[in-house]
Design a protein around this motif. Structure first.
Motif, PDB file in Angstrom:
ATOM      1  N   CYS A 197      17.685  -7.836  -4.784  1.00 40.25           N
ATOM      2  CA  CYS A 197      16.868  -6.992  -5.646  1.00 40.25           C
ATOM      3  C   CYS A 197      15.771  -7.788  -6.338  1.00 40.25           C
ATOM      4  O   CYS A 197      14.598  -7.405  -6.318  1.00 40.25           O
ATOM      5  N   GLU A 198      16.152  -8.920  -6.930  1.00 44.10           N
ATOM      6  CA  GLU A 198      15.167  -9.698  -7.682  1.00 44.10           C
ATOM      7  C   GLU A 198      14.171 -10.381  -6.764  1.00 44.10           C
ATOM      8  O   GLU A 198      13.069 -10.734  -7.202  1.00 44.10           O
ATOM      9  N   ALA A 199      14.526 -10.542  -5.488  1.00 40.64           N
ATOM     10  CA  ALA A 199      13.554 -11.055  -4.527  1.00 40.64           C
ATOM     11  C   ALA A 199      12.394 -10.082  -4.350  1.00 40.64           C
ATOM     12  O   ALA A 199      11.301 -10.476  -3.943  1.00 40.64           O
ATOM     13  N   ARG A 200      12.634  -8.838  -4.672  1.00 37.23           N
ATOM     14  CA  ARG A 200      11.578  -7.824  -4.639  1.00 37.23           C
ATOM     15  C   ARG A 200      10.916  -7.663  -6.005  1.00 37.23           C
ATOM     16  O   ARG A 200      10.117  -6.760  -6.193  1.00 37.23           O
ATOM     17  N   ASN A 201      11.311  -8.528  -6.933  1.00 38.31           N
ATOM     18  CA  ASN A 201      10.763  -8.485  -8.285  1.00 38.31           C
ATOM     19  C   ASN A 201      11.107  -7.176  -8.994  1.00 38.31           C
ATOM     20  O   ASN A 201      10.298  -6.606  -9.722  1.00 38.31           O
ATOM     21  N   CYS A 202      12.339  -6.694  -8.744  1.00 39.67           N
ATOM     22  CA  CYS A 202      12.796  -5.441  -9.341  1.00 39.67           C
ATOM     23  C   CYS A 202      13.958  -5.688 -10.288  1.00 39.67           C
ATOM     24  O   CYS A 202      14.552  -6.764 -10.312  1.00 39.67           O
ATOM     25  N   CYS A 203      14.264  -4.683 -11.074  1.00 38.89           N
ATOM     26  CA  CYS A 203      15.374  -4.743 -12.023  1.00 38.89           C
ATOM     27  C   CYS A 203      16.696  -4.519 -11.309  1.00 38.89           C
ATOM     28  O   CYS A 203      16.792  -3.633 -10.446  1.00 38.89           O
ATOM     29  N   PHE A 204      17.724  -5.268 -11.694  1.00 40.84           N
ATOM     30  CA  PHE A 204      19.063  -5.071 -11.133  1.00 40.84           C
ATOM     31  C   PHE A 204      20.048  -4.869 -12.269  1.00 40.84           C
ATOM     32  O   PHE A 204      20.332  -5.789 -13.043  1.00 40.84           O
ATOM     33  N   ILE A 205      20.551  -3.635 -12.384  1.00 36.10           N
ATOM     34  CA  ILE A 205      21.563  -3.307 -13.395  1.00 36.10           C
ATOM     35  C   ILE A 205      22.545  -2.333 -12.756  1.00 36.10           C
ATOM     36  O   ILE A 205      22.175  -1.200 -12.439  1.00 36.10           O
ATOM     37  N   GLY A 215     -15.284  17.850  -6.503  1.00 38.31           N
ATOM     38  CA  GLY A 215     -14.287  17.108  -7.270  1.00 38.31           C
ATOM     39  C   GLY A 215     -14.712  15.675  -7.507  1.00 38.31           C
ATOM     40  O   GLY A 215     -15.788  15.422  -8.050  1.00 38.31           O
ATOM     41  N   GLN A 216     -13.876  14.748  -7.034  1.00 35.65           N
ATOM     42  CA  GLN A 216     -14.138  13.327  -7.251  1.00 35.65           C
ATOM     43  C   GLN A 216     -13.678  12.527  -6.051  1.00 35.65           C
ATOM     44  O   GLN A 216     -12.796  12.937  -5.288  1.00 35.65           O
ATOM     45  N   ARG A 217     -14.307  11.339  -5.898  1.00 36.84           N
ATOM     46  CA  ARG A 217     -13.890  10.394  -4.876  1.00 36.84           C
ATOM     47  C   ARG A 217     -13.866   9.008  -5.489  1.00 36.84           C
ATOM     48  O   ARG A 217     -14.802   8.626  -6.206  1.00 36.84           O
ATOM     49  N   GLY A 218     -12.777   8.296  -5.257  1.00 31.09           N
ATOM     50  CA  GLY A 218     -12.652   6.971  -5.854  1.00 31.09           C
ATOM     51  C   GLY A 218     -12.049   5.969  -4.889  1.00 31.09           C
ATOM     52  O   GLY A 218     -11.584   6.310  -3.797  1.00 31.09           O
ATOM     53  N   THR A 219     -12.064   4.706  -5.322  1.00 25.95           N
ATOM     54  CA  THR A 219     -11.492   3.607  -4.543  1.00 25.95           C
ATOM     55  C   THR A 219     -10.341   2.987  -5.317  1.00 25.95           C
ATOM     56  O   THR A 219     -10.445   2.748  -6.518  1.00 25.95           O
ATOM     57  N   LEU A 220      -9.227   2.776  -4.631  1.00 27.70           N
ATOM     58  CA  LEU A 220      -8.045   2.155  -5.201  1.00 27.70           C
ATOM     59  C   LEU A 220      -7.868   0.775  -4.587  1.00 27.70           C
ATOM     60  O   LEU A 220      -8.115   0.576  -3.399  1.00 27.70           O
ATOM     61  N   ALA A 221      -7.417  -0.163  -5.396  1.00 26.11           N
ATOM     62  CA  ALA A 221      -7.191  -1.509  -4.881  1.00 26.11           C
ATOM     63  C   ALA A 221      -6.045  -2.153  -5.643  1.00 26.11           C
ATOM     64  O   ALA A 221      -5.743  -1.788  -6.781  1.00 26.11           O
ATOM     65  N   LYS A 222      -5.396  -3.108  -4.992  1.00 22.81           N
ATOM     66  CA  LYS A 222      -4.401  -3.941  -5.672  1.00 22.81           C
ATOM     67  C   LYS A 222      -4.511  -5.351  -5.115  1.00 22.81           C
ATOM     68  O   LYS A 222      -4.972  -5.569  -3.989  1.00 22.81           O
ATOM     69  N   GLU A 223      -4.086  -6.319  -5.918  1.00 18.16           N
ATOM     70  CA  GLU A 223      -4.245  -7.717  -5.546  1.00 18.16           C
ATOM     71  C   GLU A 223      -2.993  -8.308  -4.927  1.00 18.16           C
ATOM     72  O   GLU A 223      -3.062  -9.323  -4.240  1.00 18.16           O
ATOM     73  N   VAL A 224      -1.855  -7.708  -5.181  1.00 14.62           N
ATOM     74  CA  VAL A 224      -0.585  -8.297  -4.767  1.00 14.62           C
ATOM     75  C   VAL A 224       0.087  -7.415  -3.731  1.00 14.62           C
ATOM     76  O   VAL A 224       0.265  -6.217  -3.952  1.00 14.62           O
ATOM     77  N   LYS A 225       0.450  -7.994  -2.601  1.00 15.85           N
ATOM     78  CA  LYS A 225       1.191  -7.246  -1.596  1.00 15.85           C
ATOM     79  C   LYS A 225       2.628  -7.029  -2.057  1.00 15.85           C
ATOM     80  O   LYS A 225       3.194  -7.860  -2.767  1.00 15.85           O
ATOM     81  N   THR A 226       3.191  -5.904  -1.648  1.00 21.07           N
ATOM     82  CA  THR A 226       4.586  -5.621  -1.971  1.00 21.07           C
ATOM     83  C   THR A 226       5.477  -6.143  -0.858  1.00 21.07           C
ATOM     84  O   THR A 226       5.028  -6.852   0.041  1.00 21.07           O
ATOM     85  N   TYR A 227       6.744  -5.776  -0.908  1.00 23.93           N
ATOM     86  CA  TYR A 227       7.714  -6.339   0.012  1.00 23.93           C
ATOM     87  C   TYR A 227       7.721  -5.665   1.380  1.00 23.93           C
ATOM     88  O   TYR A 227       8.449  -6.092   2.271  1.00 23.93           O
ATOM     89  N   TYR A 228       6.930  -4.582   1.581  1.00 24.08           N
ATOM     90  CA  TYR A 228       6.901  -3.954   2.890  1.00 24.08           C
ATOM     91  C   TYR A 228       5.797  -4.550   3.741  1.00 24.08           C
ATOM     92  O   TYR A 228       4.709  -4.861   3.249  1.00 24.08           O
ATOM     93  N   PRO A 229       6.054  -4.729   5.040  1.00 24.76           N
ATOM     94  CA  PRO A 229       5.038  -5.321   5.923  1.00 24.76           C
ATOM     95  C   PRO A 229       3.837  -4.401   6.071  1.00 24.76           C
ATOM     96  O   PRO A 229       3.936  -3.193   5.866  1.00 24.76           O
ATOM     97  N   ALA A 230       2.714  -4.999   6.452  1.00 29.22           N
ATOM     98  CA  ALA A 230       1.473  -4.260   6.679  1.00 29.22           C
ATOM     99  C   ALA A 230       1.058  -3.450   5.464  1.00 29.22           C
ATOM    100  O   ALA A 230       0.581  -2.321   5.565  1.00 29.22           O
ATOM    101  N   ASP A 231       1.248  -4.030   4.287  1.00 25.26           N
ATOM    102  CA  ASP A 231       0.839  -3.394   3.045  1.00 25.26           C
ATOM    103  C   ASP A 231      -0.684  -3.314   3.011  1.00 25.26           C
ATOM    104  O   ASP A 231      -1.377  -4.277   3.361  1.00 25.26           O
ATOM    105  N   ILE A 232      -1.222  -2.186   2.587  1.00 25.70           N
ATOM    106  CA  ILE A 232      -2.666  -1.963   2.594  1.00 25.70           C
ATOM    107  C   ILE A 232      -3.180  -2.072   1.162  1.00 25.70           C
ATOM    108  O   ILE A 232      -2.665  -1.426   0.256  1.00 25.70           O
TER     109      ILE A 232
END
Length: 902
Positions: free
Chosen positions: A95-103, A143-160
């Motif tokens: 769990c913590e390898a995914r940087n998640c809470c374990f309780i 309506g609206q159109r926007g761009t989303l971005a993140k800097e850190v990949k998560t634990y799933y492969p081929a993260d966009i």
């Protein structure tokens, strides 16, 4: 509509599900917030903003301690599963390898489920888990159109890392969102302006957008969630850690598994009686996780995030808005609403024919006779056994001579082992290349009833023409009237194919939803199989829809009337082409009860022509169960008795005189109510209304109705209270506040919103009319062709102020698009101030052969001194229970008339 989209050449197109009209600007009904801040984690009513961390590694001891403290503050109901994979014992280290809470959860009932499925997750997202930020936003015409971005990949492969979000206010009541690939944390919040209710809040958990793993979560405004088919459950879903998997599967109905169809749509009730809907336009395998926060998580393994929010505000309007997107249900041919009889195991056409004759001899209504696969030669489509079913063409001819119809089963699997030149469907299919291919481009071979089989690719227009040609050739031998398409998940007795399936990420994705069998290919085709429009991985749950579309189209061309198709596998838009039966149920009292929830759910899903196998399919029903089931089944929109091979017959003629008479009465009652049912289907076809309707639709402010699935309404007026338990002669029924009338007698009951005991001997199903309604009924007969020409009886259930309204839609019952081409009659009945008025609003069909002979008024408080019909004195009767009856009217239905009393 909001959609998160990755630009992918394998995106499946849903052209039939999108309206052609230009979207209209939305009124001030909801406010939409795009959150530039980090995730807002909702703890009950409080919102706490937590600053995101910039890295998933290098957390020091102080930070770790701080993390543990933050984790403990998250209530169990608001913990979103960070380790949803099945078959894994989730440890603290994993769990913590995914940087998640374990309780570990505190609830003893969750101790055996550390992965969180159907229990509190032990591994869950912290508030600062990396997600997307909104880095730009621009207004558009809609309506609206926007761009989303993140800097850190998560634990799933081929993260966009970069996505495009498009928000469109398509109509006054429909919001669409699409998220897709473009060149910290983003959130979307939709609030109802009038009440402040939060309809959607995606900031409660991180957004995932990887190549084969898309996930987002939302809070829910209440625990009252419906839809999300196809599953066997109560009508109201349980939100206490309940995972619903969608991936079409051939399996007898059972709880906690994916069934025949996939419908990623839910309706949610809000505090105060408002409602909204949510539709994720995605055909890939998915899990939908409900948790008691209340909250919901969508987790799908392909496609894009393309979703609609329907604003209602009442539950009926939500369904209208949903059906406007996916397509209005077809208007059924009139005989579709009669009594259908079938079984697997007639063994000969003569034995099936004998049952039909017995039904006639006993005076029991029947419109349609069916055959299961035993009519075929070696279970091969487009054949019939020339020895055991030699008289099949003669039986069909006899049915037609008695105004009855014939329906036979077809499975998609086409036998592939016949000598070349002896089986045209396979030979011609190979020549036209209509069959699904394996990953290497060869015809994929599976196994079903005829043995080794190939599977038509109904995503290809060439296959539709081949299907039509086969049906036309067979129709020339056996002039069938409708089609029953089964095994179209598609079902396979093997896992994948005779050659197995490749070992790759499509067959074994990084995350596999909770499909029965644990593999996408379990008892179906390889996920890597190739179809015209895409790979089977994307197309699987669409198979039944596409076959239904091909079948309906072919039938229109062959019989030149409204097509009748009943399909086992379904997907959004299915109601445009077919009805549905609820699958291979059992002859158990529990199955009798759960059929109501199934029927109501499919009415929510835009497939109103639905019912369960009356008396149950497998096993042998006790006589009492079959009587009670026939009474309930008489109020299924689609009414069919069907049972399995090697079981004793269970048609009405197979039982004792007492049981047979009770079943006959129930079916005659249904036939007498045909004008009501037919008009309800008209409103479903034109307006997207439900036919069989949950009580909460008519009484959305009465929370006591929200969980009711032992009763239901036809339309807004007729309350059905069936017996669902053995050995009883009464039933408890809930009556929402108001005045209700016993349908049979006119006796009234005034309810404060309470449960009342009702007498229910074996030969009775309780029906009540809601105050303020007028319903047209007819004298019943053995077929709807005869019944529909009989005189009308108008029954008015008056409100305290003496008012009531109702309507009638009438046409020739079988021509295509009669409403669209103005070939129909439509009449409004209204009662006010002691006067009934019949107003013909539209009359382009000759209806003069139908007369109104009888009118009954429930709730006339004083005996009249005089009754006038079109200003002429008429005789009448008045009973002490305040029922006024005027008989021998002889009124022409196609002309306006009045009935008044003083």
């Amino acid at each position: 509509m909001v959609s998160y989209k990755r630009l992918n050449p394998e995106d499946v197109q849903f052209s039939s599900a999108v309206l052609s009209e230009e979207p209209r600007p939305v009124q001030e009904e909801v406010s939409v917030s795009l959150c530039l801040e980090p995730s807002a984690v909702i703890f009950k009513t409080a919102v706490r903003i937590v600053t995101p961390q910039t890295s998933q590694t290098g957390v020091n001891n102080t930070a770790a301690a701080s993390r543990r403290e933050v984790c403990t503050l998250i209530p169990e109901a608001w913990r979103f599963d960070c380790y949803p994979e099945r078959g894994v014992v989730v440890t603290k280290e994993l769990c913590e390898a995914r940087n998640c809470c374990f309780i570990p959860a505190s609830s003893p009932s969750s101790a055996a489920r550390p992965s969180g499925r159907n229990g509190i997750p032990w591994c869950f997202y912290p508030p600062d888990f990396p997600s997307y930020s909104l880095v730009s936003i621009n207004d558009t015409s809609l309506g609206q159109r926007g761009t989303l971005a993140k800097e850190v990949k998560t634990y799933y492969p081929a993260d966009i890392l970069t996505l495009e979000v498009e928000i469109r206010h398509e109509t006054d009541s429909r919001l669409r969102v699409r998220v897709k690939l473009s060149k910290e944390p983003f959130g979307l919040i939709v609030k109802r302006s009038s009440t402040g209710a939060v309809l959607l809040n995606s900031t409660v958990a991180p957004l995932f957008y990887a190549d084969q793993f898309l996930q987002f979560s939302t809070s829910l405004p209440s625990q009252f969630i419906y839809g999300l088919g196809e599953h066997r459950s109560t009508f109201l879903h349980d939100v206490h850690w309940n995972t619903l998997t969608m991936w079409a599967r051939d399996v007898p109905p059972m709880e906690q598994t994916n069934l025949y169809g996939a419908h990623p749509f839910y309706l949610a009730m809000e505090e105060g009686g408002n409602a909204h809907g949510f539709f994720l336009l995605n055909s890939n395998a998915m899990d939908v996780v409900l948790q008691p926060a209340p909250a919901l998580t969508w987790r799908t393994i392909g496609g894009i995030l393309d979703f609609y929010v329907f604003l209602g505000p009442d539950p009926g309007s939500v369904i209208e808005q949903y059906v406007e997107v996916v397509g209005y249900p077809a208007m059924p041919i009139y005989w579709a609403l009669g009594y259908h009889l079938c079984r697997w195991g007639y063994n000969t056409s003569d034995s099936a024919w004998e049952v039909v004759k017995n039904m006639r001899n006993y005076g029991i209504p029947q419109d349609v006779q069916w055959n299961d696969i035993d009519y075929m030669d070696q279970f091969m489509d487009f054949t019939y056994d020339s020895s055991k079913f030699a008289t099949l063409p003669d039986m069909v001819k006899d049915l037609h001579a008695h105004d009855q119809r014939y329906v036979m089963i077809l499975d998609p699997g086409i036998s592939s082992t016949q000598p070349e030149g002896t089986y045209w469907p396979f030979d011609e299919g190979l020549r036209r290349q209509v069959f699904i291919k394996d990953a290497e481009g060869r015809t994929l071979i599976g196994k079903v009833w005829p043995g080794l089989t190939a599977y038509p690719d109904f995503s290809d227009a060439v296959t539709h023409e081949w299907w039509y040609d086969n049906l036309k050739r067979f129709h020339e031998k056996v002039p069938f009237d409708g089609l029953w398409i089964d095994m179209n998940e598609p079902s396979n007795f093997l896992d994948g194919s005779t050659n197995g399936c490749p070992s790759d990420s499509l067959e074994n994705p990084p995350y596999t939803p909770g499909v029965l069998g644990g593999l996408l290919r379990a008892k179906t085709l390889c996920a890597t199989a190739q179809q015209k429009q895409s790979i089977h991985y994307n197309m699987h749950s669409l198979y039944g829809l596409m076959e239904a579309k091909a079948s309906a189209s072919a039938l229109k061309r062959i019989v030149a009337k409204r097509p009748f198709v009943i399909s086992r596998s379904t997907f959004p838009s299915q109601g445009m082409y077919s009805g549905h039966w609820l699958g291979d149920n059992r002859s158990q009292w529990k199955d009798l009860y759960t059929s109501i929830a199934g029927m109501l759910t499919f009415n929510l899903l835009g497939i109103p022509l639905v019912g369960a196998d009356i008396c149950g399919f497998s096993e042998e029903p006790e006589e009492e169960l079959c009587v009670r089931w026939t009474q309930l089944g008489a109020f299924y929109p689609f009414t069919r008795n069907h049972n399995a091979i090697d079981m004793k017959p269970q048609d009405p003629t197979a039982f004792s005189p007492l049981a047979r008479t009770a079943m006959k009465q129930a079916l005659l009652l249904r036939y007498s109510l045909f004008p009501v049912l037919y008009t309800l289907f008209h409103h479903a076809h034109v307006h997207g209304h439900t036919v069989a309707r949950p009580l909460m639709f008519e009484f959305p402010k009465d929370v006591k109705t929200y969980g009711i699935d032992k009763q239901f309404l036809w339309g807004k007026s007729l309350l059905v209270t069936p017996v669902l338990d053995p050995g009883v002669d009464y039933v408890d029924g809930y009556f929402p506040e108001g005045l209700w009338y016993d349908y049979y007698t006119g006796y009234s009951v005034r309810s404060k919103g309470e449960e009342l005991p009702l007498q229910a001997p074996l030969d009775k199903i309780n029906l009540h009319l809601r105050e303020g309604s007028v319903i047209p009924t007819q004298t019943p007969n053995l077929t709807l062709w005869v019944s529909s020409g009989q005189p009308l009886h108008l029954i008015s259930a008056l409100s305290d102020d003496g008012s009531a309204t109702g309507d009638l839609f009438w046409d020739d019952g079988e021509s295509i698009d009669t409403y669209e081409t103005n070939q129909y009659t439509y009449i409004i009945f209204s009662v006010a101030q002691n006067v009934m008025t019949s107003q013909v609003l539209h009359n382009n069909v000759e209806a003069t052969y139908i007369t109104v002979e009888l009118a009954s008024f429930y709730g006339v408080k004083e005996k009249p001194s005089r009754v006038l019909v079109n200003s002429q004195d008429a005789s009448f009767t008045y009973r002490e229970n305040q029922v006024l009856t005027v008989a021998d009217l002889g009124l022409n239905l196609s002309q306006n008339f009045t009935i008044s009393w003083m």
